[in-house]
Design a protein around this motif. Structure first.
Motif, PDB file in Angstrom:
ATOM      1  N   GLN A  15      24.641  35.810 -25.936  1.00  0.00           N
ATOM      2  CA  GLN A  15      25.675  35.488 -26.911  1.00  0.00           C
ATOM      3  C   GLN A  15      26.548  34.332 -26.415  1.00  0.00           C
ATOM      4  O   GLN A  15      26.982  33.490 -27.193  1.00  0.00           O
ATOM      5  N   GLN A  16      26.783  34.321 -25.104  1.00  0.00           N
ATOM      6  CA  GLN A  16      27.593  33.253 -24.521  1.00  0.00           C
ATOM      7  C   GLN A  16      26.908  31.905 -24.680  1.00  0.00           C
ATOM      8  O   GLN A  16      27.557  30.878 -24.897  1.00  0.00           O
ATOM      9  N   LEU A  17      25.583  31.904 -24.587  1.00  0.00           N
ATOM     10  CA  LEU A  17      24.830  30.658 -24.703  1.00  0.00           C
ATOM     11  C   LEU A  17      24.746  30.186 -26.153  1.00  0.00           C
ATOM     12  O   LEU A  17      24.494  29.014 -26.417  1.00  0.00           O
ATOM     13  N   ASP A  18      24.922  31.116 -27.072  1.00  0.00           N
ATOM     14  CA  ASP A  18      24.870  30.773 -28.489  1.00  0.00           C
ATOM     15  C   ASP A  18      26.223  30.198 -28.917  1.00  0.00           C
ATOM     16  O   ASP A  18      27.221  30.889 -28.964  1.00  0.00           O
ATOM     17  N   ARG A  19      26.255  28.926 -29.200  1.00  0.00           N
ATOM     18  CA  ARG A  19      27.527  28.271 -29.528  1.00  0.00           C
ATOM     19  C   ARG A  19      28.170  28.841 -30.785  1.00  0.00           C
ATOM     20  O   ARG A  19      29.366  28.665 -31.018  1.00  0.00           O
ATOM     21  N   LYS A  20      27.385  29.531 -31.603  1.00  0.00           N
ATOM     22  CA  LYS A  20      27.934  30.115 -32.822  1.00  0.00           C
ATOM     23  C   LYS A  20      28.517  31.509 -32.557  1.00  0.00           C
ATOM     24  O   LYS A  20      29.064  32.134 -33.454  1.00  0.00           O
ATOM     25  N   SER A  21      28.358  31.977 -31.338  1.00  0.00           N
ATOM     26  CA  SER A  21      28.832  33.326 -31.019  1.00  0.00           C
ATOM     27  C   SER A  21      30.347  33.403 -31.054  1.00  0.00           C
ATOM     28  O   SER A  21      31.055  32.493 -30.652  1.00  0.00           O
ATOM     29  N   ASP A  22      30.853  34.517 -31.542  1.00  0.00           N
ATOM     30  CA  ASP A  22      32.290  34.757 -31.562  1.00  0.00           C
ATOM     31  C   ASP A  22      32.687  35.641 -30.390  1.00  0.00           C
ATOM     32  O   ASP A  22      33.204  36.738 -30.571  1.00  0.00           O
ATOM     33  N   GLY A  23      32.386  35.187 -29.174  1.00  0.00           N
ATOM     34  CA  GLY A  23      32.739  35.950 -27.983  1.00  0.00           C
ATOM     35  C   GLY A  23      34.242  35.972 -27.784  1.00  0.00           C
ATOM     36  O   GLY A  23      34.976  35.170 -28.361  1.00  0.00           O
ATOM     37  N   PRO A  24      34.743  36.904 -26.955  1.00  0.00           N
ATOM     38  CA  PRO A  24      36.183  36.958 -26.681  1.00  0.00           C
ATOM     39  C   PRO A  24      36.647  35.674 -26.010  1.00  0.00           C
ATOM     40  O   PRO A  24      35.901  35.068 -25.224  1.00  0.00           O
ATOM     41  N   PRO A  25      37.864  35.222 -26.283  1.00  0.00           N
ATOM     42  CA  PRO A  25      38.356  33.940 -25.743  1.00  0.00           C
ATOM     43  C   PRO A  25      38.219  33.808 -24.237  1.00  0.00           C
ATOM     44  O   PRO A  25      37.875  32.733 -23.732  1.00  0.00           O
ATOM     45  N   HIS A  26      38.465  34.897 -23.482  1.00  0.00           N
ATOM     46  CA  HIS A  26      38.417  34.763 -22.024  1.00  0.00           C
ATOM     47  C   HIS A  26      37.008  34.501 -21.503  1.00  0.00           C
ATOM     48  O   HIS A  26      36.831  34.009 -20.391  1.00  0.00           O
ATOM     49  N   SER A  27      35.992  34.819 -22.305  1.00  0.00           N
ATOM     50  CA  SER A  27      34.617  34.612 -21.851  1.00  0.00           C
ATOM     51  C   SER A  27      34.237  33.137 -21.809  1.00  0.00           C
ATOM     52  O   SER A  27      33.212  32.770 -21.239  1.00  0.00           O
ATOM     53  N   PHE A  28      35.058  32.280 -22.412  1.00  0.00           N
ATOM     54  CA  PHE A  28      34.765  30.850 -22.431  1.00  0.00           C
ATOM     55  C   PHE A  28      35.544  30.076 -21.373  1.00  0.00           C
ATOM     56  O   PHE A  28      35.472  28.848 -21.304  1.00  0.00           O
ATOM     57  N   LEU A  29      36.292  30.791 -20.533  1.00  0.00           N
ATOM     58  CA  LEU A  29      37.035  30.129 -19.462  1.00  0.00           C
ATOM     59  C   LEU A  29      36.106  29.817 -18.296  1.00  0.00           C
ATOM     60  O   LEU A  29      35.141  30.533 -18.034  1.00  0.00           O
ATOM     61  N   SER A  30      36.427  28.754 -17.573  1.00  0.00           N
ATOM     62  CA  SER A  30      35.675  28.443 -16.361  1.00  0.00           C
ATOM     63  C   SER A  30      36.039  29.442 -15.276  1.00  0.00           C
ATOM     64  O   SER A  30      36.973  30.242 -15.421  1.00  0.00           O
ATOM     65  N   GLU A  31      35.305  29.398 -14.173  1.00  0.00           N
ATOM     66  CA  GLU A  31      35.572  30.316 -13.060  1.00  0.00           C
ATOM     67  C   GLU A  31      37.019  30.233 -12.599  1.00  0.00           C
ATOM     68  O   GLU A  31      37.714  31.241 -12.471  1.00  0.00           O
TER      69      GLU A  31
ATOM     70  N   MET B  96      42.424  29.750 -25.240  1.00  0.00           N
ATOM     71  CA  MET B  96      42.564  31.118 -25.725  1.00  0.00           C
ATOM     72  C   MET B  96      43.470  31.226 -26.942  1.00  0.00           C
ATOM     73  O   MET B  96      43.622  32.299 -27.520  1.00  0.00           O
ATOM     74  N   GLY B  97      44.081  30.105 -27.335  1.00  0.00           N
ATOM     75  CA  GLY B  97      44.945  30.112 -28.502  1.00  0.00           C
ATOM     76  C   GLY B  97      46.220  30.892 -28.288  1.00  0.00           C
ATOM     77  O   GLY B  97      46.758  31.509 -29.218  1.00  0.00           O
ATOM     78  N   LEU B  98      46.738  30.870 -27.043  1.00  0.00           N
ATOM     79  CA  LEU B  98      47.954  31.600 -26.707  1.00  0.00           C
ATOM     80  C   LEU B  98      49.051  30.620 -26.308  1.00  0.00           C
ATOM     81  O   LEU B  98      48.787  29.439 -26.067  1.00  0.00           O
ATOM     82  N   ALA B  99      50.295  31.127 -26.223  1.00  0.00           N
ATOM     83  CA  ALA B  99      51.416  30.211 -26.024  1.00  0.00           C
ATOM     84  C   ALA B  99      52.218  30.448 -24.750  1.00  0.00           C
ATOM     85  O   ALA B  99      52.954  29.566 -24.321  1.00  0.00           O
ATOM     86  N   SER B 100      52.103  31.630 -24.148  1.00  0.00           N
ATOM     87  CA  SER B 100      52.978  31.930 -23.016  1.00  0.00           C
ATOM     88  C   SER B 100      52.315  32.896 -22.044  1.00  0.00           C
ATOM     89  O   SER B 100      51.271  33.501 -22.350  1.00  0.00           O
ATOM     90  N   ASN B 101      52.944  33.053 -20.876  1.00  0.00           N
ATOM     91  CA  ASN B 101      52.445  34.012 -19.895  1.00  0.00           C
ATOM     92  C   ASN B 101      52.510  35.442 -20.443  1.00  0.00           C
ATOM     93  O   ASN B 101      51.657  36.271 -20.128  1.00  0.00           O
ATOM     94  N   SER B 102      53.537  35.715 -21.249  1.00  0.00           N
ATOM     95  CA  SER B 102      53.652  37.043 -21.861  1.00  0.00           C
ATOM     96  C   SER B 102      52.463  37.310 -22.777  1.00  0.00           C
ATOM     97  O   SER B 102      51.944  38.438 -22.827  1.00  0.00           O
ATOM     98  N   ASP B 103      52.021  36.290 -23.491  1.00  0.00           N
ATOM     99  CA  ASP B 103      50.841  36.420 -24.341  1.00  0.00           C
ATOM    100  C   ASP B 103      49.604  36.739 -23.503  1.00  0.00           C
ATOM    101  O   ASP B 103      48.755  37.556 -23.894  1.00  0.00           O
ATOM    102  N   LEU B 104      49.509  36.083 -22.337  1.00  0.00           N
ATOM    103  CA  LEU B 104      48.374  36.322 -21.445  1.00  0.00           C
ATOM    104  C   LEU B 104      48.369  37.764 -20.957  1.00  0.00           C
ATOM    105  O   LEU B 104      47.314  38.416 -20.913  1.00  0.00           O
ATOM    106  N   THR B 105      49.540  38.260 -20.586  1.00  0.00           N
ATOM    107  CA  THR B 105      49.645  39.636 -20.103  1.00  0.00           C
ATOM    108  C   THR B 105      49.258  40.620 -21.202  1.00  0.00           C
ATOM    109  O   THR B 105      48.496  41.575 -20.966  1.00  0.00           O
TER     110      THR B 105
END
Length: 210
Positions: free
Chosen positions: A135-151, A191-200
């Motif tokens: 699914q990650q390799l499929d560019r059309k996949s709607d994986g969770p935002p964190h799965s697209f982050l680099s290491e 991830m489409g987030l705005a702050s550290n609180s959003d990340l938490t």
């Protein structure tokens, strides 16, 4: 003989796993560790073929420990054995160099199979993780935002979500504060987030931290 190290902060689990593995004549558990520091000492002091590693440990996390072990002993196979569901960490950890990933609810026989596979220099990818990778390799996949982050973005994301400052992260990962800030900006955008609180909130909601 396949030599094994077990890294988990729960003594009962380490003991149970050691007992199970001792029943196989081709396995030998050389040591145990409960912390990241002990894990590094273990791979430095013992000729470990496969290190069984949990993601959640006090004072650090399995991702940082895996990176440190890779730097210290690049030939050691690393099997992630965790209570977190596959969709939370599997893709990121496999991409970052884990040799295999299993949930603690798996059949014990699968742990033995994974160890033997990894000891041969191959990766052990169970069907559910293989599906997530596809699914990650499929560019059309709607994986969770964190799965697209680099290491590195994923490492910084987890530390920010746990309340670490840019200075703390810079020191821990041997980066400049400016570089950490750049990673923060980039991962927030991805991830489409705005702050550290959003990340938490995101990390708690998705079971990435406790």
């Amino acid at each position: 003989m396949i030599t094994i190290g077990i890294v988990d902060d729960h003594a009962i689990l380490r003991s149970s796993l050691k007992y199970f593995l001792s029943e196989s004549v081709d396995f030998r558990v050389l040591g145990e560790a409960a912390t990241g520091k002990e894990a590094l000492d273990l791979v430095r002091d013992q000729p470990i073929d496969v290190l069984i590693l949990d993601v959640s440990m006090p004072g650090t996390n399995g991702i940082d420990v895996m990176a440190a072990v890779r730097a210290e002993a690049p030939d050691v196979g690393i099997l992630i054995l965790t209570g977190y569901p596959e969709e939370h960490y599997a893709v990121n950890l496999i991409q970052q160099g884990a040799s295999g990933f299993l949930n603690k609810e798996c059949d014990p026989k699968e742990i033995a199979e994974a160890i033997r596979t990894i000891a041969l220099g191959r990766r052990y990818i169970p069907p559910k993780v293989a599906e997530l990778l596809a699914q990650q390799l499929d560019r059309k996949s709607d994986g969770p935002p964190h799965s697209f982050l680099s290491e590195r973005e994923f490492q910084v994301f987890l530390k920010l979500a746990q309340g670490a400052t840019a200075g703390d992260i810079a020191e821990n990962l041997a980066l400049s504060v400016k570089t950490v800030s750049t990673y923060r900006t980039r991962l927030l955008e991805k991830m489409g987030l705005a702050s550290n609180s959003d990340l938490t909130y995101y990390a708690l909601k998705n079971g990435l931290i406790q």
